[in-house]
Design a protein around this motif. Structure first.
Motif, PDB file in Angstrom:
ATOM      1  N   GLY A  14       0.813  -1.210   0.000  1.00 29.56           N
ATOM      2  CA  GLY A  14       0.000   0.000   0.000  1.00 29.56           C
ATOM      3  C   GLY A  14       0.844   1.254   0.000  1.00 29.56           C
ATOM      4  O   GLY A  14       0.473   2.265  -0.601  1.00 29.56           O
ATOM      5  N   HIS A  15       1.996   1.201   0.682  1.00 28.86           N
ATOM      6  CA  HIS A  15       2.877   2.362   0.702  1.00 28.86           C
ATOM      7  C   HIS A  15       3.450   2.638  -0.686  1.00 28.86           C
ATOM      8  O   HIS A  15       3.630   3.803  -1.075  1.00 28.86           O
ATOM      9  N   ALA A  16       3.736   1.584  -1.444  1.00 22.35           N
ATOM     10  CA  ALA A  16       4.224   1.765  -2.809  1.00 22.35           C
ATOM     11  C   ALA A  16       3.162   2.431  -3.681  1.00 22.35           C
ATOM     12  O   ALA A  16       3.468   3.307  -4.497  1.00 22.35           O
ATOM     13  N   LEU A  17       1.898   2.012  -3.509  1.00 26.73           N
ATOM     14  CA  LEU A  17       0.813   2.634  -4.266  1.00 26.73           C
ATOM     15  C   LEU A  17       0.670   4.105  -3.897  1.00 26.73           C
ATOM     16  O   LEU A  17       0.423   4.963  -4.749  1.00 26.73           O
ATOM     17  N   ALA A  18       0.850   4.406  -2.599  1.00 23.40           N
ATOM     18  CA  ALA A  18       0.789   5.807  -2.171  1.00 23.40           C
ATOM     19  C   ALA A  18       1.929   6.611  -2.785  1.00 23.40           C
ATOM     20  O   ALA A  18       1.753   7.779  -3.148  1.00 23.40           O
ATOM     21  N   CYS A  19       3.109   5.979  -2.913  1.00 28.74           N
ATOM     22  CA  CYS A  19       4.229   6.673  -3.545  1.00 28.74           C
ATOM     23  C   CYS A  19       3.927   6.994  -5.001  1.00 28.74           C
ATOM     24  O   CYS A  19       4.288   8.067  -5.496  1.00 28.74           O
ATOM     25  N   ARG A  20       3.255   6.074  -5.675  1.00 24.29           N
ATOM     26  CA  ARG A  20       2.876   6.361  -7.063  1.00 24.29           C
ATOM     27  C   ARG A  20       1.955   7.585  -7.126  1.00 24.29           C
ATOM     28  O   ARG A  20       2.148   8.485  -7.956  1.00 24.29           O
ATOM     29  N   ASP A  21       0.948   7.607  -6.259  1.00 27.73           N
ATOM     30  CA  ASP A  21       0.051   8.769  -6.231  1.00 27.73           C
ATOM     31  C   ASP A  21       0.817  10.048  -5.932  1.00 27.73           C
ATOM     32  O   ASP A  21       0.544  11.108  -6.507  1.00 27.73           O
ATOM     33  N   MET A  22       1.774   9.952  -5.013  1.00 25.66           N
ATOM     34  CA  MET A  22       2.572  11.108  -4.633  1.00 25.66           C
ATOM     35  C   MET A  22       3.363  11.639  -5.823  1.00 25.66           C
ATOM     36  O   MET A  22       3.435  12.856  -6.051  1.00 25.66           O
ATOM     37  N   LEU A  23       3.935  10.741  -6.610  1.00 30.16           N
ATOM     38  CA  LEU A  23       4.776  11.146  -7.728  1.00 30.16           C
ATOM     39  C   LEU A  23       3.962  11.617  -8.923  1.00 30.16           C
ATOM     40  O   LEU A  23       4.354  12.548  -9.631  1.00 30.16           O
ATOM     41  N   GLU A  24       2.817  10.970  -9.153  1.00 30.69           N
ATOM     42  CA  GLU A  24       2.042  11.301 -10.348  1.00 30.69           C
ATOM     43  C   GLU A  24       0.985  12.370 -10.101  1.00 30.69           C
ATOM     44  O   GLU A  24       0.622  13.107 -11.015  1.00 30.69           O
ATOM     45  N   ASN A  25       0.472  12.463  -8.864  1.00 35.26           N
ATOM     46  CA  ASN A  25      -0.616  13.385  -8.590  1.00 35.26           C
ATOM     47  C   ASN A  25      -0.331  14.375  -7.477  1.00 35.26           C
ATOM     48  O   ASN A  25      -1.066  15.350  -7.317  1.00 35.26           O
ATOM     49  N   GLY A  26       0.714  14.152  -6.704  1.00 33.81           N
ATOM     50  CA  GLY A  26       0.967  14.993  -5.548  1.00 33.81           C
ATOM     51  C   GLY A  26       1.280  16.428  -5.887  1.00 33.81           C
ATOM     52  O   GLY A  26       1.062  17.321  -5.081  1.00 33.81           O
ATOM     53  N   PHE A  27       1.802  16.682  -7.074  1.00 32.41           N
ATOM     54  CA  PHE A  27       2.095  18.047  -7.490  1.00 32.41           C
ATOM     55  C   PHE A  27       1.125  18.511  -8.573  1.00 32.41           C
ATOM     56  O   PHE A  27       1.427  19.396  -9.350  1.00 32.41           O
ATOM     57  N   ALA A  28      -0.061  17.897  -8.602  1.00 29.44           N
ATOM     58  CA  ALA A  28      -1.045  18.242  -9.632  1.00 29.44           C
ATOM     59  C   ALA A  28      -1.237  19.757  -9.693  1.00 29.44           C
ATOM     60  O   ALA A  28      -1.376  20.405  -8.657  1.00 29.44           O
ATOM     61  N   PRO A  29      -1.240  20.336 -10.922  1.00 22.13           N
ATOM     62  CA  PRO A  29      -1.137  19.647 -12.205  1.00 22.13           C
ATOM     63  C   PRO A  29       0.303  19.382 -12.643  1.00 22.13           C
ATOM     64  O   PRO A  29       0.528  19.036 -13.783  1.00 22.13           O
ATOM     65  N   HIS A  30       1.285  19.569 -11.749  1.00 21.92           N
ATOM     66  CA  HIS A  30       2.686  19.404 -12.124  1.00 21.92           C
ATOM     67  C   HIS A  30       3.202  18.065 -11.609  1.00 21.92           C
ATOM     68  O   HIS A  30       3.928  17.994 -10.619  1.00 21.92           O
ATOM     69  N   ARG A  31       2.810  16.994 -12.271  1.00 18.66           N
ATOM     70  CA  ARG A  31       3.311  15.681 -11.882  1.00 18.66           C
ATOM     71  C   ARG A  31       4.815  15.643 -12.132  1.00 18.66           C
ATOM     72  O   ARG A  31       5.349  16.381 -12.957  1.00 18.66           O
ATOM     73  N   VAL A  32       5.502  14.762 -11.411  1.00 16.62           N
ATOM     74  CA  VAL A  32       6.953  14.739 -11.528  1.00 16.62           C
ATOM     75  C   VAL A  32       7.476  13.568 -12.342  1.00 16.62           C
ATOM     76  O   VAL A  32       8.622  13.584 -12.778  1.00 16.62           O
ATOM     77  N   CYS A  33       6.651  12.527 -12.540  1.00 18.84           N
ATOM     78  CA  CYS A  33       7.111  11.398 -13.337  1.00 18.84           C
ATOM     79  C   CYS A  33       5.925  10.524 -13.701  1.00 18.84           C
ATOM     80  O   CYS A  33       4.793  10.765 -13.273  1.00 18.84           O
ATOM     81  N   GLU A  34       6.203   9.491 -14.483  1.00 15.91           N
ATOM     82  CA  GLU A  34       5.195   8.488 -14.852  1.00 15.91           C
ATOM     83  C   GLU A  34       5.685   7.129 -14.387  1.00 15.91           C
ATOM     84  O   GLU A  34       6.740   6.659 -14.830  1.00 15.91           O
TER      85      GLU A  34
END
Length: 237
Positions: A14-34
């Motif tokens: 679950g923590h890995a999934l949260a990291c994905r959200d953090m990287l792709e959506n945490g800086f919305a609309p400025h995502r940092v990676c895919e």
């Protein structure tokens, strides 16, 4: 093809999934990676997690190690450091995600392989090391240095002029009061700051701190023994 750097997340919890959200959506609309895949030791061929392939370490090494950077999503600093070295030894690499103008913090440097989830405040002239994980709702003051492999759980507050050395874990809601420009408050390497603890003075390497104001586990045990020995128990009715 996406204009964002592609990355493989080492981990599948679950923590890995949260990291994905953090990287792709945490800086919305400025995502940092895919994120293109999750990686787990011993993963079976054809497995998937959260709509993405779940690959083994060997599969990652054969297909992606020299082309796609990683981020290690393990929350605990010590095993995260071990897995980072495992990736490097296998020919993998890491990149900084927060050095592009549209996602950079003002006068803040963030090391490679680190993940930061909004909302987060980071004051000017602060440095976040490599492979640091910062959870949402944290506040990091000005002139703060956070060493490599640290983990900040949600709602951590670090005031200005503080040095957090390598491999420190700060539990949810913990607070570190401010130091001084000529004498920063220092949290030693490998310390564990428990949830809700309030650190008011420098802490030696390797200590676990609890309470408000925060004290070491040894101090806590001595206090409990003292109270047990000198404070009389109430008479039973």
């Amino acid at each position: 093809m996406s204009s964002f750097p592609r990355v493989v997340v080492y981990g599948a919890s679950g923590h890995a999934l949260a990291c994905r959200d953090m990287l792709e959506n945490g800086f919305a609309p400025h995502r940092v990676c895919e994120v293109i895949a999750y990686m787990k030791d011993g993963a079976e061929e054809g497995a998937s997690v959260d709509g993405l392939p779940l690959i083994s370490f060997e599969d990652w090494q054969a297909r992606y190690a020299r082309e796609i950077p990683c981020i290690v999503s393990i929350a605990a600093p010590t095993p995260r450091k071990r897995l980072v070295q495992k990736v490097v030894d296998a020919g993998g690499f890491f990149i900084p995600f927060y050095d592009r103008p549209e996602v950079a913090f003002r006068k803040v440097k963030v090391g490679e392989g680190s993940g930061i989830a909004l909302p987060v405040f980071i004051g000017q002239n602060s440095r976040i090391g490599a492979h640091v994980l910062v959870s949402p709702m944290c506040s990091i003051g000005h002139d703060v240095t956070i060493g490599d492999y640290c983990s900040l759980a949600p709602s951590v507050t670090i005031s200005g002029n503080v040095v957090v050395k390598e491999g420190v874990f700060l539990g949810a809601g913990s607070v570190v009061v401010n130091g001084k420009a000529d004498k920063p408050l220092i949290i030693g390497e490998g310390c564990n700051i428990s949830a809700g603890a309030v650190v008011t003075k420098s802490v030696p390497d390797g200590e676990t701190m609890i309470g408000n104001p925060a004290i070491t586990l040894d101090e806590f045990s001595r206090t409990r023994r003292y109270l047990r020995d000198v404070v009389p128990e109430e008479d039973e009715e």
